[in-house]
Each structure stands twice: as structure tokens, then as C-alpha cells.
Scaffold this motif. Structure first.
Motif, PDB file in Angstrom:
ATOM      1  N   ASP A   9       0.881  -1.184   0.000  1.00 11.30           N
ATOM      2  CA  ASP A   9       0.000   0.000   0.000  1.00 11.30           C
ATOM      3  C   ASP A   9       0.913   1.227   0.000  1.00 11.30           C
ATOM      4  OD1 ASP A   9      -0.835   0.565   3.510  1.00 11.30           O
ATOM      5  OD2 ASP A   9       0.871  -0.519   2.659  1.00 11.30           O
ATOM      6  N   ASP A  13       7.589   3.388   3.385  1.00 11.54           N
ATOM      7  CA  ASP A  13       8.372   2.197   3.751  1.00 11.54           C
ATOM      8  C   ASP A  13       8.105   1.046   2.789  1.00 11.54           C
ATOM      9  OD1 ASP A  13       5.819   2.139   4.977  1.00 11.54           O
ATOM     10  OD2 ASP A  13       6.467   0.620   6.398  1.00 11.54           O
ATOM     11  N   ASP A  14       6.862   0.992   2.232  1.00 11.77           N
ATOM     12  CA  ASP A  14       6.599   0.028   1.155  1.00 11.77           C
ATOM     13  C   ASP A  14       7.568   0.275  -0.001  1.00 11.77           C
ATOM     14  OD1 ASP A  14       4.005   1.081   2.481  1.00 11.77           O
ATOM     15  OD2 ASP A  14       3.380  -0.868   1.751  1.00 11.77           O
ATOM     16  N   ASN A  38      -2.369   2.824   3.281  1.00  6.94           N
ATOM     17  CA  ASN A  38      -1.796   4.133   3.676  1.00  6.94           C
ATOM     18  C   ASN A  38      -2.471   5.270   2.909  1.00  6.94           C
ATOM     19  OD1 ASN A  38       0.301   3.401   5.491  1.00  6.94           O
ATOM     20  ND2 ASN A  38       1.481   2.613   3.743  1.00  6.94           N
ATOM     21  N   HIS A  90       4.106   9.331   5.230  1.00  5.84           N
ATOM     22  CA  HIS A  90       3.914   8.845   3.856  1.00  5.84           C
ATOM     23  C   HIS A  90       3.729   9.978   2.846  1.00  5.84           C
ATOM     24  CE1 HIS A  90       3.846   4.734   5.180  1.00  5.84           C
ATOM     25  NE2 HIS A  90       2.974   5.054   6.108  1.00  5.84           N
ATOM     26  N   VAL A 128       2.682  -6.387   2.814  1.00  2.00           N
ATOM     27  CA  VAL A 128       3.142  -5.379   3.780  1.00  2.00           C
ATOM     28  C   VAL A 128       2.137  -4.226   3.875  1.00  2.00           C
ATOM     29  CG1 VAL A 128       5.592  -5.965   3.594  1.00  2.00           C
ATOM     30  CG2 VAL A 128       4.583  -4.273   2.003  1.00  2.00           C
ATOM     31  N   MET A 154       4.002  -8.072   7.192  1.00  4.38           N
ATOM     32  CA  MET A 154       4.313  -6.960   8.098  1.00  4.38           C
ATOM     33  C   MET A 154       2.988  -6.591   8.737  1.00  4.38           C
ATOM     34  SD  MET A 154       4.174  -3.674   9.177  1.00  4.38           S
ATOM     35  CE  MET A 154       4.732  -3.706  10.895  1.00  4.38           C
ATOM     36  N   ASN A 162       0.213   1.241  17.019  1.00  5.81           N
ATOM     37  CA  ASN A 162       0.457   2.574  16.423  1.00  5.81           C
ATOM     38  C   ASN A 162      -0.833   3.299  16.028  1.00  5.81           C
ATOM     39  OD1 ASN A 162      -0.041   1.086  14.075  1.00  5.81           O
ATOM     40  ND2 ASN A 162       1.998   1.406  13.161  1.00  5.81           N
ATOM     41  N   GLU A 168      -2.082  -2.255  15.353  1.00  2.21           N
ATOM     42  CA  GLU A 168      -1.127  -1.823  14.322  1.00  2.21           C
ATOM     43  C   GLU A 168      -1.924  -1.575  13.050  1.00  2.21           C
ATOM     44  OE1 GLU A 168      -0.449  -3.966  11.540  1.00  2.21           O
ATOM     45  OE2 GLU A 168       0.734  -2.339  10.689  1.00  2.21           O
ATOM     46  N   PHE A 169      -1.512  -0.626  12.210  1.00  2.00           N
ATOM     47  CA  PHE A 169      -2.326  -0.141  11.097  1.00  2.00           C
ATOM     48  C   PHE A 169      -2.766  -1.240  10.119  1.00  2.00           C
ATOM     49  CE2 PHE A 169      -4.199   2.599   8.111  1.00  2.00           C
ATOM     50  CZ  PHE A 169      -3.815   2.168   6.848  1.00  2.00           C
ATOM     51  N   ASN A 170      -1.840  -2.066   9.607  1.00  2.00           N
ATOM     52  CA  ASN A 170      -2.210  -3.014   8.550  1.00  2.00           C
ATOM     53  C   ASN A 170      -3.313  -3.969   8.998  1.00  2.00           C
ATOM     54  OD1 ASN A 170      -0.331  -1.951   6.799  1.00  2.00           O
ATOM     55  ND2 ASN A 170       1.249  -3.485   7.258  1.00  2.00           N
ATOM     56  N   LEU A 194       5.199  -4.717  15.012  1.00  2.00           N
ATOM     57  CA  LEU A 194       5.891  -3.485  15.437  1.00  2.00           C
ATOM     58  C   LEU A 194       6.974  -3.782  16.475  1.00  2.00           C
ATOM     59  CD1 LEU A 194       2.799  -1.123  15.825  1.00  2.00           C
ATOM     60  CD2 LEU A 194       4.433  -1.194  13.917  1.00  2.00           C
ATOM     61  N   HIS A 245       9.225  -0.076   8.499  1.00  2.00           N
ATOM     62  CA  HIS A 245       8.587  -1.365   8.804  1.00  2.00           C
ATOM     63  C   HIS A 245       8.737  -2.403   7.674  1.00  2.00           C
ATOM     64  CE1 HIS A 245       6.529   0.902  12.021  1.00  2.00           C
ATOM     65  NE2 HIS A 245       6.254   1.795  11.099  1.00  2.00           N
ATOM     66  N   ASP A 246       8.246  -2.055   6.483  1.00  2.00           N
ATOM     67  CA  ASP A 246       8.058  -3.071   5.440  1.00  2.00           C
ATOM     68  C   ASP A 246       9.355  -3.684   4.932  1.00  2.00           C
ATOM     69  OD1 ASP A 246       5.288  -1.184   3.988  1.00  2.00           O
ATOM     70  OD2 ASP A 246       5.400  -2.473   5.749  1.00  2.00           O
TER      71      ASP A 246
HETATM   72  C1  BDR Z   1       2.449  -0.376   8.544  1.00  2.00           C
HETATM   73  O1  BDR Z   1       1.493   0.619   8.241  1.00  2.00           O
HETATM   74  C2  BDR Z   1       1.967   1.474   7.224  1.00  2.00           C
HETATM   75  O2  BDR Z   1       1.970   2.761   7.711  1.00  2.00           O
HETATM   76  C3  BDR Z   1       3.347   1.047   6.829  1.00  2.00           C
HETATM   77  O3  BDR Z   1       3.458   1.048   5.404  1.00  2.00           O
HETATM   78  C4  BDR Z   1       3.465  -0.347   7.393  1.00  2.00           C
HETATM   79  O4  BDR Z   1       3.121  -1.310   6.412  1.00  2.00           O
HETATM   80  C5  BDR Z   1       3.048  -0.104   9.889  1.00  2.00           C
HETATM   81  O5  BDR Z   1       2.058  -0.124  10.880  1.00  2.00           O
END
Ligand code: BDR
Ligand code: CA
Length: 318
Positions: A9, A13-14, A38, A90, A128, A154, A162, A168-170, A194, A245-246
Motif C-alpha cells: 500500500d 516504507d513500502d 496508507n 507517507h 506489507v 508486516m 500505532n 497496528e495499522f495493517n 511493530l 517497517h516493510d
Molecule cells: C504499517 O502501516 C503502514 O503505515 C506502513 O506502510 C506499514 O506497512 C506499519 O504499521
């Protein structure tokens, strides 16, 4: 090299993970699939095409996937993302030129189903972003797990979170999809949460070394990670460093020692109003749960940066 499909996405970091996978000689990047996360799907496509063009790998096909989670109409709660604000790591569009290649191949899910059905050797999937595409592939044909030797995700967090205090977001962005993937019975599922990625921080000094490489990948990586350090510095001073992260997932593919894993039971909360999207990792010594994921709990930042510097010194166009 190892045959890999990245699901992204793209986000900064992707983008670093895509460059790593596209340039490392030990990885044969078959394709990149994109998913809403993202940034909206259209932006993930545009950003992914920009990255591959920028490093001279525009022949890698990119396929658009789901524009939204598999069950919910959108994210579990209206967490307003101030894209392009100072504390946004991002941004809607990556700071590299628009792609010249406009190859916008078709659907990611159709591509994944056909490729997994046809492959004569097991493939490695590296999602990821939110797991909406992977979960949809499994909804169409649950037996496709057999075509995968390892899925490296990931996502999640045990002692770390986060996007909310719990998640965590994903995983939070599409909790039902994460549940499907974690319970699908993959031969080997490695989860990079994370707890690992927050220990593989990249510093401004490391960014300067990447910029000094003078290659497209080194220059872009320094720019992307520099933006992340600025954003993290604005949000919660990390002392001039930021997680990427990714790329820990793609580094793990070629150097497993970049993380330390434990085989444990992991489940996802898809219901709790305060805990939706939380990955519940059972670390109890006397747990009766069935381990379903190799969970990374630590990461070696020095090793990660050495790998980044080594790989981003490469320039296919040179
Ligand atoms: C994940 O969420 C996104 O912000 C980053 O790309 C990473 O995959 C981290 O929580
Ligand atoms: Ca991502």
C-alpha cells in the motif's frame, strides 16, 4: 533467486521494500500487487509505478487490488489521516517523478489466483499492507495456500501499537482479512510486527550514507526515510531515527537473522470497540493454543542498514 510477490500500500516504507526486493540478486520479484491502505488504491498504484520506473525495473508488472476492506465499508473507525501534514510519514504522492510506464495491468486478485494455480514451484508472498487482497484470494480458493512456501506479513503488535492504543495499522485497516490469513493454514507464516520493526530504526546518519551511494535507489531511500524521520520527529521525538517497517520483511527473505522469531499462537480481535485489529499473541509457556505464526520480536538495526547500503548501491541502468 527466491520467487516473490509483494503486496503493498505504497507508502514510503513500502517503497523501500519494493526497491530492496527489485534490486537484491537473491530475490526474483515476479510482480507487485497493490491494496488500499496508507493511501487510496489509485495512489498506491501511481506510487508503486513511480518507484519501479525510478530504479529501472519498470518491467516488473503491477496489479491493482482491493480499494477497500473485505467486509467493512472502510476503516474500523474514522481515524482522520492528515495526509501531507508534517507528522505524515507517507504523503499521498512519493517525491520522485511520475512513472513513464503507464502499464496498469488488471486485477491483483485474478493475477494472484492464476499465478498460484499455475506455478510449478512454491512462491513466497510478502504482504506489507492491509491483507484484503490475500484474504480475497483465499476466499476464491482456500487450497491456494499449497502454492505458497512462506507468507511474510508486516503487521500486528504484541507490546507495541500505532494506529490506536491497541492495534497496528495493517491489521486494524482490515481486521477480518488478517483473521482469514492467520487462520488459513499456510505452511509457514512469518509475522513481522511493530515489536520487531520498532527496533530496526534507521538514523539520519544512515540516510546520509544511502544518499552518498549516488544511485537512484540510494537517493530515493534517503529521501523516503528522511521524510519518515521528519514525521516521527514531529509526532513523537525518536531522536532523529524512524522505523522502516516493510523493508524488514524483504530483508528477512535474504537474511533471516535480521529478526528473532518465536513460533506462537496469534489471533486477531475483530469485535472489541477499543481493541478491534489487535493481534493477540499467546506467549504463555503453558499455552494450549496451536502456534500458527513465527512472530518476530526483535530486529538487528545494524544488519538491516548494512543490507540496505549493499543493495541500494546497485543500479540496473548503470
Ligand atoms: C504499517 O502501516 C503502514 O503505515 C506502513 O506502510 C506499514 O506497512 C506499519 O504499521
Ligand atoms: Ca505498508
Amino acid at each position: 533467486g527466491r520467487k516473490v510477490i509483494l503486496d503493498v500500500d505504497t507508502g514510503t516504507d513500502d517503497a523501500v521494500a519494493i526497491m530492496f526486493a527489485a534490486l537484491h540478486p537473491g530475490i526474483d520479484l515476479l510482480a507487485v500487487t497493490t491494496v488500499n491502505g496508507n493511501v487510496p488504491l489509485e495512489n498506491t498504484m501511481d506510487n508503486t509505478l513511480r518507484v519501479l520506473d525510478w530504479i529501472g525495473r519498470s518491467e516488473v508488472p503491477v496489479f491493482a487490488g482491493l480499494p477497500r476492506p473485505i467486509v467493512r465499508a472502510g476503516f474500523p473507525s474514522a481515524r482522520h489521516f492528515e495526509r501531507d501534514s508534517d507528522d505524515d510519514p507517507h504523503g499521498s504522492t512519493l517525491p520522485i517523478p511520475p512513472a513513464r510506464s503507464t502499464s496498469r495491468a488488471g486485477g491483483a486478485v485474478e493475477f494472484l489466483v492464476e499465478t498460484l494455480r499455475a506455478t510449478t514451484q512454491p512462491l513466497t508472498l510478502v504482504p506489507v499492507g492491509p491483507l484484503s487482497n490475500i484474504a480475497t484470494v483465499l476466499a476464491i480458493d482456500p487450497s491456494l495456500t499449497e502454492a505458497v512456501d512462506e507468507v511474510v506479513v508486516m503487521g500486528g503488535g504484541h507490546a507495541e501499537a500505532n494506529v490506536t492504543a491497541s492495534a497496528e495499522f495493517n491489521v486494524w485497516a482490515d481486521p477480518e482479512a488478517a483473521h482469514v490469513v492467520l487462520t488459513a493454514g499456510f505452511r509457514r507464516l512469518t509475522l513481522v510486527p511493530l515489536d520487531a520493526t520498532h527496533r530496526a530504526l534507521v538514523t539520519r546518519a544512515a540516510c546520509a550514507r544511502l544518499a552518498d551511494l549516488g544511485t537512484p535507489a540510494g537517493t530515493a531511500a534517503a529521501r523516503f526515510i528522511g521524510r519518515r524521520i521528519d514525521a516521527y520527529g514531529a509526532a513523537a521525538p525518536c531522536g532523529g531515527a524512524a522505523p522502516v517497517h516493510d523493508v524488514v520483511c524483504t530483508a528477512y527473505l535474504v537474511e533471516p537473522d535480521v529478526v528473532t522469531t518465536r513460533h506462537l499462537p496469534v489471533a486477531v480481535d475483530t469485535a472489541g470497540p477499543l481493541t478491534v485489529g489487535r493481534t493477540v499473541v499467546d506467549t504463555r509457556p503453558d499455552s494450549r493454543g496451536t502456534p500458527n505464526a513465527h512472530v518476530a520480536f526483535d530486529a538487528d538495526a545494524g544488519l538491516l542498514v548494512r543490507l540496505l547500503t549493499e543493495v541500494f548501491a546497485r543500479d540496473p541502468a548503470a
